[in-house]
Structures are given as structure tokens and as C-alpha cells.
Scaffold this motif. Structure first.
Motif, PDB file in Angstrom:
ATOM      1  N   ALA A  25       0.849  -1.203   0.000  1.00  0.00           N
ATOM      2  CA  ALA A  25       0.000   0.000   0.000  1.00  0.00           C
ATOM      3  C   ALA A  25       0.876   1.242   0.000  1.00  0.00           C
ATOM      4  O   ALA A  25       0.714   2.160   0.798  1.00  0.00           O
ATOM      5  N   SER A  26       1.829   1.260  -0.937  1.00  0.00           N
ATOM      6  CA  SER A  26       2.887   2.263  -0.937  1.00  0.00           C
ATOM      7  C   SER A  26       2.819   3.163  -2.163  1.00  0.00           C
ATOM      8  O   SER A  26       1.932   3.032  -3.008  1.00  0.00           O
ATOM      9  N   VAL A  27       3.789   4.078  -2.264  1.00  0.00           N
ATOM     10  CA  VAL A  27       3.883   5.008  -3.384  1.00  0.00           C
ATOM     11  C   VAL A  27       5.258   4.838  -4.022  1.00  0.00           C
ATOM     12  O   VAL A  27       6.285   4.911  -3.343  1.00  0.00           O
ATOM     13  N   SER A  28       5.271   4.614  -5.331  1.00  0.00           N
ATOM     14  CA  SER A  28       6.547   4.405  -6.018  1.00  0.00           C
ATOM     15  C   SER A  28       7.016   5.631  -6.794  1.00  0.00           C
ATOM     16  O   SER A  28       8.190   5.710  -7.169  1.00  0.00           O
ATOM     17  N   SER A  29       6.134   6.594  -7.018  1.00  0.00           N
ATOM     18  CA  SER A  29       6.538   7.769  -7.791  1.00  0.00           C
ATOM     19  C   SER A  29       5.634   8.950  -7.471  1.00  0.00           C
ATOM     20  O   SER A  29       4.418   8.792  -7.330  1.00  0.00           O
ATOM     21  N   ILE A  30       6.249  10.135  -7.346  1.00  0.00           N
ATOM     22  CA  ILE A  30       5.504  11.393  -7.231  1.00  0.00           C
ATOM     23  C   ILE A  30       6.167  12.381  -8.168  1.00  0.00           C
ATOM     24  O   ILE A  30       7.319  12.783  -7.954  1.00  0.00           O
ATOM     25  N   LYS A  31       5.473  12.759  -9.224  1.00  0.00           N
ATOM     26  CA  LYS A  31       6.036  13.664 -10.210  1.00  0.00           C
ATOM     27  C   LYS A  31       5.371  15.032 -10.135  1.00  0.00           C
ATOM     28  O   LYS A  31       4.155  15.143 -10.000  1.00  0.00           O
ATOM     29  N   MET A  32       6.212  16.076 -10.214  1.00  0.00           N
ATOM     30  CA  MET A  32       5.755  17.452 -10.150  1.00  0.00           C
ATOM     31  C   MET A  32       5.299  17.896 -11.541  1.00  0.00           C
ATOM     32  O   MET A  32       6.130  18.082 -12.445  1.00  0.00           O
ATOM     33  N   LYS A  82       4.187  20.698 -12.663  1.00  0.00           N
ATOM     34  CA  LYS A  82       4.503  22.062 -13.078  1.00  0.00           C
ATOM     35  C   LYS A  82       5.976  22.418 -12.899  1.00  0.00           C
ATOM     36  O   LYS A  82       6.352  23.585 -13.045  1.00  0.00           O
ATOM     37  N   HIS A  83       6.802  21.425 -12.575  1.00  0.00           N
ATOM     38  CA  HIS A  83       8.235  21.670 -12.396  1.00  0.00           C
ATOM     39  C   HIS A  83       9.000  20.603 -13.170  1.00  0.00           C
ATOM     40  O   HIS A  83       8.810  19.408 -12.932  1.00  0.00           O
ATOM     41  N   LEU A  84       9.861  21.048 -14.095  1.00  0.00           N
ATOM     42  CA  LEU A  84      10.532  20.139 -15.011  1.00  0.00           C
ATOM     43  C   LEU A  84      12.002  19.971 -14.641  1.00  0.00           C
ATOM     44  O   LEU A  84      12.631  20.860 -14.049  1.00  0.00           O
ATOM     45  N   ASP A  85      12.564  18.815 -15.004  1.00  0.00           N
ATOM     46  CA  ASP A  85      13.983  18.575 -14.784  1.00  0.00           C
ATOM     47  C   ASP A  85      14.774  18.990 -16.022  1.00  0.00           C
ATOM     48  O   ASP A  85      14.233  19.605 -16.949  1.00  0.00           O
ATOM     49  N   ALA A  86      16.076  18.635 -16.052  1.00  0.00           N
ATOM     50  CA  ALA A  86      16.945  19.073 -17.145  1.00  0.00           C
ATOM     51  C   ALA A  86      16.497  18.535 -18.491  1.00  0.00           C
ATOM     52  O   ALA A  86      16.751  19.146 -19.534  1.00  0.00           O
ATOM     53  N   SER A  87      15.828  17.391 -18.499  1.00  0.00           N
ATOM     54  CA  SER A  87      15.356  16.804 -19.753  1.00  0.00           C
ATOM     55  C   SER A  87      13.937  17.256 -20.096  1.00  0.00           C
ATOM     56  O   SER A  87      13.290  16.671 -20.966  1.00  0.00           O
ATOM     57  N   LYS A  88      13.442  18.270 -19.389  1.00  0.00           N
ATOM     58  CA  LYS A  88      12.123  18.848 -19.626  1.00  0.00           C
ATOM     59  C   LYS A  88      10.984  17.885 -19.293  1.00  0.00           C
ATOM     60  O   LYS A  88       9.880  17.997 -19.813  1.00  0.00           O
ATOM     61  N   GLU A  89      11.267  16.943 -18.410  1.00  0.00           N
ATOM     62  CA  GLU A  89      10.254  16.025 -17.906  1.00  0.00           C
ATOM     63  C   GLU A  89       9.876  16.440 -16.488  1.00  0.00           C
ATOM     64  O   GLU A  89      10.660  17.075 -15.788  1.00  0.00           O
ATOM     65  N   PRO A  90       8.655  16.106 -16.021  1.00  0.00           N
ATOM     66  CA  PRO A  90       8.277  16.446 -14.638  1.00  0.00           C
ATOM     67  C   PRO A  90       9.285  15.897 -13.632  1.00  0.00           C
ATOM     68  O   PRO A  90       9.746  14.754 -13.756  1.00  0.00           O
ATOM     69  N   VAL A  91       9.636  16.711 -12.662  1.00  0.00           N
ATOM     70  CA  VAL A  91      10.604  16.309 -11.637  1.00  0.00           C
ATOM     71  C   VAL A  91      10.061  15.137 -10.829  1.00  0.00           C
ATOM     72  O   VAL A  91       8.918  15.160 -10.367  1.00  0.00           O
ATOM     73  N   GLU A  92      10.877  14.116 -10.675  1.00  0.00           N
ATOM     74  CA  GLU A  92      10.534  12.974  -9.826  1.00  0.00           C
ATOM     75  C   GLU A  92      11.033  13.254  -8.406  1.00  0.00           C
ATOM     76  O   GLU A  92      12.222  13.467  -8.190  1.00  0.00           O
ATOM     77  N   ILE A  93      10.093  13.290  -7.466  1.00  0.00           N
ATOM     78  CA  ILE A  93      10.450  13.583  -6.076  1.00  0.00           C
ATOM     79  C   ILE A  93      11.077  12.374  -5.386  1.00  0.00           C
ATOM     80  O   ILE A  93      11.950  12.506  -4.538  1.00  0.00           O
ATOM     81  N   LEU A  94      10.654  11.192  -5.750  1.00  0.00           N
ATOM     82  CA  LEU A  94      11.125   9.978  -5.071  1.00  0.00           C
ATOM     83  C   LEU A  94      12.189   9.283  -5.918  1.00  0.00           C
ATOM     84  O   LEU A  94      11.898   8.743  -6.979  1.00  0.00           O
ATOM     85  N   LEU A  95      13.424   9.284  -5.433  1.00  0.00           N
ATOM     86  CA  LEU A  95      14.510   8.597  -6.122  1.00  0.00           C
ATOM     87  C   LEU A  95      14.800   7.289  -5.393  1.00  0.00           C
ATOM     88  O   LEU A  95      15.105   7.302  -4.199  1.00  0.00           O
TER      89      LEU A  95
END
Length: 582
Positions: free
Chosen positions: A84-91, A93-106
Motif C-alpha cells: 500500500a505504498s507510493v513508487s513515484s511522485i512527479k511534479m 509544473k516543475h521540469l527537470d533538465a530533460s524537460k520532464e516532470p521532476v521525480e520527487i522519489l529517487l
């Protein structure tokens, strides 16, 4: 301590005091606290209870175990029925260097999903069994409800884990976990733990200290302070309950808020053996009942006060939460936070009219230089005066080459006659020092500089170093990337130091002067090589303006001072001749 130094200190105190008053009246920090009681959404009951280490067996068969996503205005969250967990949280409205949504959980390094539950304070074996799930929409909330029945020590109990997400642009959500004994007996555990194991994003290759970092903080229950975690052997354990715990990067953070009214401790871990990994675990103690429900809140998003401060006033957020003080996770230059706030307000105002942060930084630099002109003018005129008396200083050096004491006395007499303070060019720098510190904090951490382009093809992002070439090998202390701005900055600093030199330097001090002219800029070159471009743009432009000002003052004032000195000398000679005739 001479009179000028004392005056400089007094002026600095006045500047800081007036600045704090101005900020309080005109630029109040967005940390208003409502007196409203904490309101918790009825359906959002959070947190689980850690159980003892004896095995527990899931009783219900789960047919749908595929991960699924839920979207809000702010985030795309991927849930995993296992644990019952979370594997990804993407922002969104905030993009990373590759112009993809920032992934909060690494999840580098084999770490598990976020918000896994442990049956004790031992975090070696999380609950990873499959949970059944359902999704509901209730008003402004999206509810993701997980449930599973376990049998342990002959007793059956149910874990219901509810995630409540706001549909609007909010980065805080609540997790509701109910532990319920099915036969009414006491639950077979006394503590439980929820883990925030993945490192906070975005992705990184390495961390370069102040310019990119991962730090861990917590706030005691009084909510009036922020404590920085200092690790010993990679672990730190709080002894008392906390109001929140945080894993913070330069621009994004994960903050965990324990269930209100519960007794809890937090354990922080850090592993730097390869790529740095950070985690924290909230342990809920005192679970001794047949049923328990706790409410946890987690903020996973940008370090921006407009979002963090939403949870200080109940009416500002979907959950009716108040008085969390999450903005304390922000980094600033502490005692100069008031000045940093004012400069940030001015920079943002300039950007509204000229939507290029590089240009805005240059204009802000010009405004600061203009504001400090009365102070810096004194120092530059002092340098010009020193330059004008260079011939006389050289004569004194030659005349008393073998008598340093007599040389110092003659120089002191000359300074007094010409009304020159040898430290005159240093005192203005002392008064300007608070501005430099505040700007360093602002330009090094200002969120809006993230991804802000200045010059296409050269400086595409003011929050990171400018890279003009990548070598196939790595240079000592520098790495494989070639940055142009640090080279320009260092050259401007050396030139600025050279034009402010005078012949007043004694031979015994020449080595120190050479170090200040060449050694200090080189030290700063290595220190600032990986600094954000925005910071180096400010300092380079500052140096350029100072050089232009000093060259102008030298050319204009030096001749004036030489003429004044000649006039004084002629007047002195005339008086001497008059006395001789008599």
C-alpha cells in the motif's frame, strides 16, 4: 580600534536594524498563524502501527496488483498495491533538465517505495504484501483506500490505509491508517513505523556542497525552531517527539508530520558510500488498544513559501490544517533573512517588467551599486588619493630603505598631511558586507532561477554552472566540464585588485599583496567553479562596474589630487623662503 572603524560598525548596526523594521512593516514573511483549531478532514485518518517482529499472514487474496496513477493539479502519484505504498511522485509544473516532470522519489540504491509500514521500530522487514484498493472522489479530495486482513499470534486484525489527495494545486496529502482487531482483543504490537526511504529528487550525479545538497531537519514539538541533523555513523535518532521531519534538497523537500497527539520518534539515516542516500522513519509508540487510527501529513513538493505557508492557516488549504510552520525548512542567511527577503522582492518586481532573470540580476546589481555609491565613492577616492601620492611614497621608501621604523613614521606623517586614511578603501567593503551575504543566499537558493535561461547556447539555466565544453577526461578539482563564467569572474577580480593597489605597500608586505591580488582570486575560482550561474553573473557584473568606477575616479581625481598636492607643496616652499629671508 580607530574612529572610522567604530563608525563603520555603528552604521552596519543601524542598516541592519532599519532593514528589519522595514521588512516587518512592508515585507512581512508569509508565516501568518491562525488561531483556528486544527481541523482534519473526516475521511483522512492516517498512519499505521508497527508491530512486533513475529510473522503476520495476509488473509485476503488480491487479484489486482498492478501499479496505478492518480493525478491532481500539482502531482502525478503512482501507487503500488504491494505494501500500500507510493513508487513515484512527479511534479506536473516543475521540469527537470530533460524537460520532464521532476521525480520527487529517487529509489537509487535498492531502496523501497515510500510510506511502507513496518511492524516494529525495526526497519529491516517492511510490509510488502498486496492490499486490495479502491478510489473514491469526495468533494475536493481523491481518496485511495487500501485494506488487508492479517493473522498474527492467532489474532486477526485489519490494516486500512487511506491516502487523501487534494484535487487542487497542493503538495501536501494525508495518509490514514486504521489498525483494527477483528475479535476486539488488544492488537499484537506496541509500536509501528512509517518510512520515507527514497532520496528526494530531482536526479543528480553528485552533490556539490552549498550549490546542491541533501540535508535533513526536524522541528521540536514547540514548532519554534529547526534542528539540522548531524549524523554519527550514518544514523541519527531523536529522543523526543517532533512536530515534523524533513529531507530537503536545494529546491524540493519531503516533510513528514506525525499524527497529532501521538507519541513518536524519528530516525534519520544517510549513506554516502556511493551516491548519497537519505531516509527517515517515523515510529509511533504506545499502541495498546484493540483499534487505533492516526493521521499523518506529508508534504512532497517545491520549497516555495506560497505552498509551504498554506498549512499555517486552515482556510488556505483543503485539509483545514493550521500552524505547521513548514516554511522553516527553507534555507536563508539567518540573521540577514530580512535583507534577503527585500532583495528577492525587488528582483521579482524587475522580472515582471523584464522577463529574463539574467537581465533582472544585472539591473538589481546596478541598483545596489547606485544605492551604495555614497559609501563606495569614499573608498574609491581614497584609492585615487593613495595613487596620487605614490611618487612621494616611493621617495620615502628609497630614503628609509634601511630603517623600517623611520619609513613607517614618514608615511604616517604624509598620510596625516594629505588627509588620507590608508584603510579608507576597506571600510566601505565592511559596510557593504551584509548586502553581499544576503545576495549570496538569494541567488544561490532562489527557486525561480531554476531553469531560467539568460543567454541561449551559453547560460540556459541560472541555477547551475554554465558548461561550454565537456572534456573526455577529468581535471583535478574541476571535473570534466569547462565553465566559462568562473574564468571571467576570476579575471575581473584580479584586474579589480590590481587597479586598487598603491605604492604604499612595504616590501615586507609585498608577498601578502601578491597573495591578495592573485592567490585569493584563484582560491575563489576553485570555490565557485561549480557555483550557480546567477551568482557568478552578479559578482562578475559587480566587479566590472567597480573597475569602470575606479578607472574613472582614478583618471578624474588623481590629477585633481596631484594638483592639490603641488599647490600645497608650492605654498609650503613659499612660506619656507619667506621665513628664510627674514
Amino acid at each position: 580600534m580607530d574612529r572610522n572603524t567604530i563608525l563603520a560598525i555603528i552604521l552596519s548596526v543601524i542598516v541592519i536594524t532599519v532593514g528589519m523594521t522595514v521588512q516587518t512593516v512592508f515585507f512581512p514573511m508569509d508565516t501568518a498563524i491562525a488561531e483556528t483549531e486544527v481541523q482534519t478532514v473526516e475521511e483522512n485518518v492516517t498512519s499505521v502501527s508497527s508491530v512486533i517482529s513475529s510473522p503476520a499472514t495476509p488473509k485476503n487474496t488480491v487479484t489486482d496488483t498492478n501499479p496505478f496513477t492518480v493525478e491532481t493539479d500539482a502531482m502525478t502519484v503512482t501507487f503500488d498495491p504491494y505494501g500500500a505504498s507510493v513508487s513515484s511522485i512527479k511534479m506536473k509544473k516543475h521540469l527537470d533538465a530533460s524537460k520532464e516532470p521532476v521525480e520527487i522519489l529517487l529509489t537509487d540504491g535498492g531502496k523501497g517505495n515510500a510510506f511502507l509500514m513496518y511492524r516494529s521500530n525495526d526497519t529491516s522487514a517492511p510490509i510488502t504484501d498486496a492490499f486490495s484498493h479502491s478510489i473514491e472522489e469526495r468533494g475536493d479530495l481523491i481518496l485511495v483506500i487500501f485494506s488487508q486482513v492479517f493473522e498474527q499470534e492467532g489474532k486477526q486484525y485489519e490494516i486500512i490505509k487511506k491516502y487523501a489527495l487534494s484535487k487542487s494545486e497542493e503538495y501536501l496529502f494525508q495518509i490514514a491508517v486504521t489498525l483494527n482487531s477483528l475479535d476486539g482483543s488488544q492488537l499484537p504490537f506496541s509500536v509501528y513505523t512509517i518510512g520515507v526511504e527514497p532520496q528526494v529528487g530531482p536526479e543528480f550525479e553528485n552533490l556539490s556542497g552549498n550549490y546542491d545538497y541533501r540535508r535533513m531537519y526536524y522541528s521540536p514539538l514547540d514548532k519554534t525552531s529547526k534542528k539540522t541533523v548531524s549524523f554519527k555513523n550514518g544514523v541519527y535518532q531523536t529522543s523526543d517527539s517532533v512536530s515534523w521531519a524533513a529531507l530537503a534538497g536545494k529546491y524540493f523537500t519531503i516533510i513528514g508530520v506525525p499524527a497529532e497527539g501521538s507519541s513518536n520518534t524519528v530516525r534519520f539515516t544517510q549513506d554516502t558510500s556511493e551516491k548519497q542516500q537519505n531516509s527517515f522513519y517515523i515510529t509511533r509508540t504506545g499502541v495498546a488498544a484493540s483499534s487505533v487510527t492516526d493521521v499523518y501529513s506529508f508534504y512532497c513538493g517545491p520549497k516555495l513559501t506560497k505552498y509551504l505557508n498554506m498549512y499555517d492557516i486552515a482556510n488556505d488549504n483543503t485539509f483545514g490544517i493550521t500552524n505547521l510552520h513548514l516554511a522553516k525548512v527553507m534555507d536563508s542567511s539567518t540573521w540577514l533573512g530580512w535583507l534577503e527577503t527585500i532583495l528577492k522582492w525587488v528582483l521579482t518586481l524587475i522580472y515582471r517588467f523584464i522577463p529574463n532573470y539574467g537581465v533582472a540580476i544585472i539591473i538589481l546589481t546596478l541598483l545596489i551599486k547606485l544605492m551604495l555609491q555614497p559609501i563606495s565613492k569614499k573608498g574609491m577616492e581614497s584609492t585615487a588619493k593613495m595613487s596620487a601620492i605614490n611618487p612621494k611614497l616611493e621617495e620615502i621608501k628609497a630614503k628609509y630603505a634601511d630603517n623600517p621604523e623611520a619609513m613607517n613614521n614618514a608615511m604616517a606623517k604624509l598620510y596625516k598631511e594629505e588627509g588620507i586614511n590608508p584603510m579608507g578603501s576597506c571600510l566601505p567593503m565592511f559596510i557593504q558586507f551584509p548586502v553581499f551575504i544576503a545576495l549570496y543566499g538569494l541567488l544561490n537558493n532562489h527557486f525561480e532561477l531554476r531553469g531560467a535561461m539568460f543567454i541561449p547556447g551559453w547560460i540556459p539555466d541560472l541555477s547551475i554552472p554554465d558548461t561550454v565544453a565537456v572534456l573526455p577526461f577529468s581535471l583535478p578539482l574541476l571535473g570534466s566540464q569547462i565553465h566559462l563564467l568562473p574564468i571571467i569572474y576570476t579575471a575581473s577580480m584580479i584586474f579589480s585588485m590590481k587597479i586598487t593597489q598603491t605604492a604604499s605597500t612595504q616590501s615586507s608586505q609585498q608577498g601578502m599583496m601578491n597573495f591578495m591580488t592573485y592567490g585569493m582570486p584563484l582560491i575563489f575560482f576553485f570555490m565557485l567553479y561549480n557555483a550557480p550561474s546567477g551568482l557568478l553573473v552578479y559578482w562578475t557584473v559587480t566587479n566590472a562596474i567597480s573597475i569602470i568606477q575606479q578607472v574613472y575616479v582614478n583618471s578624474k581625481k588623481k590629477k585633481q589630487y596631484e594638483e592639490e598636492m603641488k599647490s600645497k607643496e608650492d605654498e609650503k616652499n613659499l612660506k619656507f623662503k619667506s621665513r628664510k629671508k627674514k
